[in-house]
Write a protein that holds these residues in place. Structure first.
Motif, PDB file in Angstrom:
ATOM      1  N   GLU A   1       0.806  -1.218   0.000  1.00  0.00           N
ATOM      2  CA  GLU A   1       0.000   0.000   0.000  1.00  0.00           C
ATOM      3  C   GLU A   1       0.843   1.273   0.000  1.00  0.00           C
ATOM      4  O   GLU A   1       0.314   2.376  -0.083  1.00  0.00           O
ATOM      5  CB  GLU A   1      -0.938   0.009   1.220  1.00  0.00           C
ATOM      6  N   ASP A   2       2.151   1.125   0.089  1.00  0.00           N
ATOM      7  CA  ASP A   2       3.016   2.301   0.120  1.00  0.00           C
ATOM      8  C   ASP A   2       3.047   2.960  -1.260  1.00  0.00           C
ATOM      9  O   ASP A   2       2.884   2.299  -2.287  1.00  0.00           O
ATOM     10  CB  ASP A   2       4.434   1.888   0.524  1.00  0.00           C
ATOM     11  N   THR A   3       3.233   4.256  -1.299  1.00  0.00           N
ATOM     12  CA  THR A   3       3.375   4.958  -2.578  1.00  0.00           C
ATOM     13  C   THR A   3       4.843   5.275  -2.776  1.00  0.00           C
ATOM     14  O   THR A   3       5.444   6.006  -1.979  1.00  0.00           O
ATOM     15  CB  THR A   3       2.561   6.272  -2.570  1.00  0.00           C
ATOM     16  N   GLY A   4       5.433   4.698  -3.815  1.00  0.00           N
ATOM     17  CA  GLY A   4       6.846   4.915  -4.073  1.00  0.00           C
ATOM     18  C   GLY A   4       7.098   6.268  -4.712  1.00  0.00           C
ATOM     19  O   GLY A   4       6.207   6.894  -5.281  1.00  0.00           O
ATOM     20  N   GLY A   5       8.340   6.726  -4.634  1.00  0.00           N
ATOM     21  CA  GLY A   5       8.727   7.980  -5.272  1.00  0.00           C
ATOM     22  C   GLY A   5       9.514   8.873  -4.335  1.00  0.00           C
ATOM     23  O   GLY A   5       9.857   8.492  -3.206  1.00  0.00           O
ATOM     24  N   PRO A   6       9.822  10.096  -4.777  1.00  0.00           N
ATOM     25  CA  PRO A   6      10.587  11.032  -3.940  1.00  0.00           C
ATOM     26  C   PRO A   6       9.837  11.369  -2.659  1.00  0.00           C
ATOM     27  O   PRO A   6       8.611  11.492  -2.660  1.00  0.00           O
ATOM     28  CB  PRO A   6      10.727  12.274  -4.839  1.00  0.00           C
ATOM     29  N   THR A   7      10.556  11.517  -1.576  1.00  0.00           N
ATOM     30  CA  THR A   7       9.921  11.858  -0.295  1.00  0.00           C
ATOM     31  C   THR A   7       9.827  13.367  -0.096  1.00  0.00           C
ATOM     32  O   THR A   7       9.131  13.830   0.801  1.00  0.00           O
ATOM     33  CB  THR A   7      10.742  11.270   0.869  1.00  0.00           C
ATOM     34  N   ARG A   8      10.535  14.116  -0.935  1.00  0.00           N
ATOM     35  CA  ARG A   8      10.580  15.574  -0.771  1.00  0.00           C
ATOM     36  C   ARG A   8      10.223  16.239  -2.090  1.00  0.00           C
ATOM     37  O   ARG A   8      10.739  15.858  -3.144  1.00  0.00           O
ATOM     38  CB  ARG A   8      11.987  15.984  -0.321  1.00  0.00           C
ATOM     39  N   LYS A   9       9.363  17.252  -2.034  1.00  0.00           N
ATOM     40  CA  LYS A   9       8.987  17.980  -3.242  1.00  0.00           C
ATOM     41  C   LYS A   9      10.002  19.091  -3.489  1.00  0.00           C
ATOM     42  O   LYS A   9      10.126  20.025  -2.704  1.00  0.00           O
ATOM     43  CB  LYS A   9       7.585  18.567  -3.080  1.00  0.00           C
ATOM     44  N   MET A  10      10.739  18.967  -4.570  1.00  0.00           N
ATOM     45  CA  MET A  10      11.746  19.965  -4.911  1.00  0.00           C
ATOM     46  C   MET A  10      11.093  21.097  -5.709  1.00  0.00           C
ATOM     47  O   MET A  10      10.220  20.848  -6.546  1.00  0.00           O
ATOM     48  CB  MET A  10      12.872  19.337  -5.726  1.00  0.00           C
TER      49      MET A  10
ATOM     50  N   ASP B   1      18.011   6.551   1.462  1.00  0.00           N
ATOM     51  CA  ASP B   1      16.840   6.168   2.261  1.00  0.00           C
ATOM     52  C   ASP B   1      15.920   7.355   2.533  1.00  0.00           C
ATOM     53  O   ASP B   1      14.693   7.226   2.519  1.00  0.00           O
ATOM     54  CB  ASP B   1      17.284   5.555   3.594  1.00  0.00           C
ATOM     55  N   ALA B   2      16.524   8.526   2.789  1.00  0.00           N
ATOM     56  CA  ALA B   2      15.734   9.702   3.154  1.00  0.00           C
ATOM     57  C   ALA B   2      15.045  10.338   1.954  1.00  0.00           C
ATOM     58  O   ALA B   2      13.994  10.966   2.097  1.00  0.00           O
ATOM     59  CB  ALA B   2      16.630  10.731   3.840  1.00  0.00           C
ATOM     60  N   ALA B   3      15.628  10.185   0.757  1.00  0.00           N
ATOM     61  CA  ALA B   3      15.132  10.930  -0.410  1.00  0.00           C
ATOM     62  C   ALA B   3      14.123  10.160  -1.253  1.00  0.00           C
ATOM     63  O   ALA B   3      13.398  10.775  -2.045  1.00  0.00           O
ATOM     64  CB  ALA B   3      16.308  11.338  -1.295  1.00  0.00           C
ATOM     65  N   PHE B   4      14.042   8.834  -1.090  1.00  0.00           N
ATOM     66  CA  PHE B   4      13.247   8.055  -2.050  1.00  0.00           C
ATOM     67  C   PHE B   4      12.619   6.840  -1.389  1.00  0.00           C
ATOM     68  O   PHE B   4      13.255   6.162  -0.583  1.00  0.00           O
ATOM     69  CB  PHE B   4      14.161   7.595  -3.201  1.00  0.00           C
ATOM     70  N   ARG B   5      11.356   6.585  -1.739  1.00  0.00           N
ATOM     71  CA  ARG B   5      10.677   5.344  -1.333  1.00  0.00           C
ATOM     72  C   ARG B   5      10.520   4.475  -2.577  1.00  0.00           C
ATOM     73  O   ARG B   5       9.893   4.902  -3.557  1.00  0.00           O
ATOM     74  CB  ARG B   5       9.300   5.649  -0.740  1.00  0.00           C
ATOM     75  N   PRO B   6      11.048   3.258  -2.549  1.00  0.00           N
ATOM     76  CA  PRO B   6      10.996   2.428  -3.755  1.00  0.00           C
ATOM     77  C   PRO B   6       9.615   1.842  -3.996  1.00  0.00           C
ATOM     78  O   PRO B   6       8.777   1.778  -3.105  1.00  0.00           O
ATOM     79  CB  PRO B   6      12.007   1.313  -3.450  1.00  0.00           C
ATOM     80  N   SER B   7       9.395   1.398  -5.223  1.00  0.00           N
ATOM     81  CA  SER B   7       8.171   0.666  -5.550  1.00  0.00           C
ATOM     82  C   SER B   7       8.259  -0.744  -4.974  1.00  0.00           C
ATOM     83  O   SER B   7       9.284  -1.133  -4.406  1.00  0.00           O
ATOM     84  CB  SER B   7       7.993   0.599  -7.074  1.00  0.00           C
ATOM     85  N   GLN B   8       7.216  -1.526  -5.160  1.00  0.00           N
ATOM     86  CA  GLN B   8       7.205  -2.876  -4.585  1.00  0.00           C
ATOM     87  C   GLN B   8       8.216  -3.782  -5.268  1.00  0.00           C
ATOM     88  O   GLN B   8       8.807  -4.653  -4.638  1.00  0.00           O
ATOM     89  CB  GLN B   8       5.806  -3.486  -4.697  1.00  0.00           C
TER      90      GLN B   8
END
Length: 524
Positions: free
Chosen positions: A107-116, A244-251
């Motif tokens: 259920e996680d949404t992958g992608g950047p964790t911070r909006k640049m 780890d801090a900048a990105f959440r991976p896809s499944q």
């Protein structure tokens, strides 16, 4: 004949559209890289590292069945007949009775964790991974090493302590070799083909060479240090924290070795003397990579420390050591229901069952020569006397684990607990059309092909500077990965819609910003 050729041409776009639709359903992004290029070859099952591409060919079992070992005598008359293989496999829990199972929930949404912001520059993205505090540490350690070196070997009157601005410029010069594809950084100051007057004015060649001479991340070994990579490990840890801090991976993710071997053009054109001066790489670099974007989530470096059992040569030949690499790469993945795709050297029943208990699911290509086949049914590992029809498959199941043998101009075997064995997929080829297969096979082909395309396009932007010291080689490969990751985040940000830089233009821009040169947009 002409009519048939025209029909095939008319069918090709429809097949490609069907492929795109199916791959999109597998959550694979098509345009993260922004540069179109040829596919990585007709066979989607080759591994992405030069060292292991041959293993994929081996995994299609054009491997012949091996004869019995010499000296093996037939059973004596009257001896009890050995049990049927099917009975042994049933006792081990393997069965041809298949059952559907839902995919791992994610259920996680992958992608950047911070909006640049749209105004973010190339260096802003790069410094998500290599921030000023990491650069300041390089400044401190380099100056400390220079002082101690001169205390021991005599003072150097031409040396002045390096500053933060100079350290950024130093990195920029070396990163520029990944854009120019020139192995010698010093070519920037030469009058030859690779010279660059605008870059050369930012720092003198003599000053660059002095910084290069004393450059360090950890100047001295502490008494407690035993790790061979102690001179670069703090930077690798810092880089991992940035990823780890900048990105959440896809499944879906892939474990593999990226292409970091010597540039074949250099090898083909260099003199014999230059080739003799090259030192063999003393480490193996593995990554865990998001297969939806190409973002490298984690790096693992296995150092060759002599010819012991943990050396690089042993690593290439022993699947259990590859399992250690896999465990290291997945140590932060537990409990997230990730699906990990693996090549033959990592795939094993023991490892996959261990990962399943941790909430990590797998899909891997098997090879009877390169994989640890312990616990797998022998009847599924041998080839029938007559080849089956293309697209046919056989499956056996044990708990949630499925062992698939699929035929496509050779036998391909897969082990998975991530996909239902009863769900069907299809491999779509330009010439052959649709080839039926289990869904796990289609997913493996799609995700691995995507990573292969990443390697084909982006390995050419790896830093070409090749120092002799192992820790420096590791450092510059890690910097190359950080630049590629920075570009991926840039492509996913609003800044990309303001100025749509290609990977090469992004690299040029980053170099100029690190050198503090006047703002100049690349020519479109």
């Amino acid at each position: 004949m002409a009519e048939g050729g025209g029909g095939a041409r008319r069918r090709a776009p429809a097949l490609l559209e069907a492929a795109r639709a199916r791959y999109e359903s597998l959550h694979i992004s098509d345009d993260v890289f922004g540069e179109s290029g040829p596919d990585s070859g007709g066979n989607p099952f080759y591994s992405t590292s030069a060292a292991s591409r041959s293993s994929s060919a081996a995994s299609s079992d054009d491997e012949r069945e091996r004869p019995a070992p010499p000296g093996t005598a037939p059973p004596p008359p009257g001896a009890p007949e050995p049990p049927e293989p099917e009975e042994d496999e049933a006792c081990a829990g393997w069965s041809a009775a298949l059952r559907d199972r839902p995919p791992p929930r994610f259920e996680d949404t992958g992608g950047p964790t911070r909006k640049m912001p749209p105004s973010a520059s190339a260096v802003d993205f790069f410094q998500l991974f290599v921030p000023d505090n990491a650069l300041k540490n390089m400044v401190v350690q380099t100056n400390m090493y220079a002082r101690k070196f001169q205390e021991r070997f005599g003072s150097d009157s031409s040396w002045a302590e390096v500053t933060l601005a100079e350290m950024k410029a130093f990195l920029g010069y070396v990163i520029s070799t990944g854009v120019s594809h020139c192995e010698s950084v010093l070519s920037i100051w030469s009058g030859g083909f690779y010279s660059n007057r605008s870059l050369a004015l930012a720092m003198s060649q003599a000053r660059f060479e002095k910084i290069l001479k004393y450059f360090h991340i950890v100047a001295f070994r502490s008494s407690q240090t035993t790790h061979g990579l102690y001179k670069v490990q703090p930077f690798l840890d810092s880089l991992q924290s940035g990823f780890d801090a900048a990105f959440r991976p896809s499944q879906t993710q892939v474990l593999h070795e990226p292409l970091i071997d010597e540039d074949p053009v250099f090898i083909a054109t260099c003199t014999e003397r230059e080739l003799r001066k090259r030192k063999k790489r003393k480490f193996s670099l593995w990554v865990r990579q998001c297969s939806a974007t190409g973002f490298i989530i984690q790096i693992y470096v296995h150092l060759k420390e002599g010819g012991g059992p943990d050396g690089l040569d042993a690593l290439k030949n022993k699947p259990q050591l590859h399992s250690l690499v896999a465990r290291s790469l997945c140590r932060n993945a537990a409990g997230k229901n990730y699906i990990i795709f693996t090549g033959p050297s990592i795939t094993s029943l023991t490892l996959f069952e261990e990962f399943e208990k941790q909430g990590i699911y797998c899909c891997g290509l098997l090879s009877s020569r390169k994989s640890d086949c312990t616990g797998l049914p022998p009847s599924m590992l041998s080839n029938p006397a007559t080849p089956p029809v293309r697209g046919q498959h056989q499956i056996k199941m044990k708990g949630n684990m499925s062992l698939i043998c699929w035929y496509n101009k050779g036998h391909f075997r897969f082990l998975t607990n991530a996909y239902s064995p009863v769900q069907q997929g299809v491999i779509i080829k330009r010439r052959s059309g649709e080839i039926p297969c289990p869904l796990a096979v289609e997913a493996f082909a799609a995700h691995l092909s995507y990573i292969c395309r990443y390697d084909d396009k982006y390995s050419k932007y790896f830093i070409s500077h090749k120092p002799n010291k192992t820790w420096q080689q590791v450092f510059w490969f890690a910097i190359s990965i950080a630049v590629n990751n920075a570009y991926i985040l840039y492509k996913m940000s609003d800044a990309y819609h303001v100025k749509r830089y290609s990977r090469a233009q992004f690299g040029e821009r980053l170099v100029r910003e690190l050198l503090g040169l006047e703002d100049e947009s690349p020519v479109h």
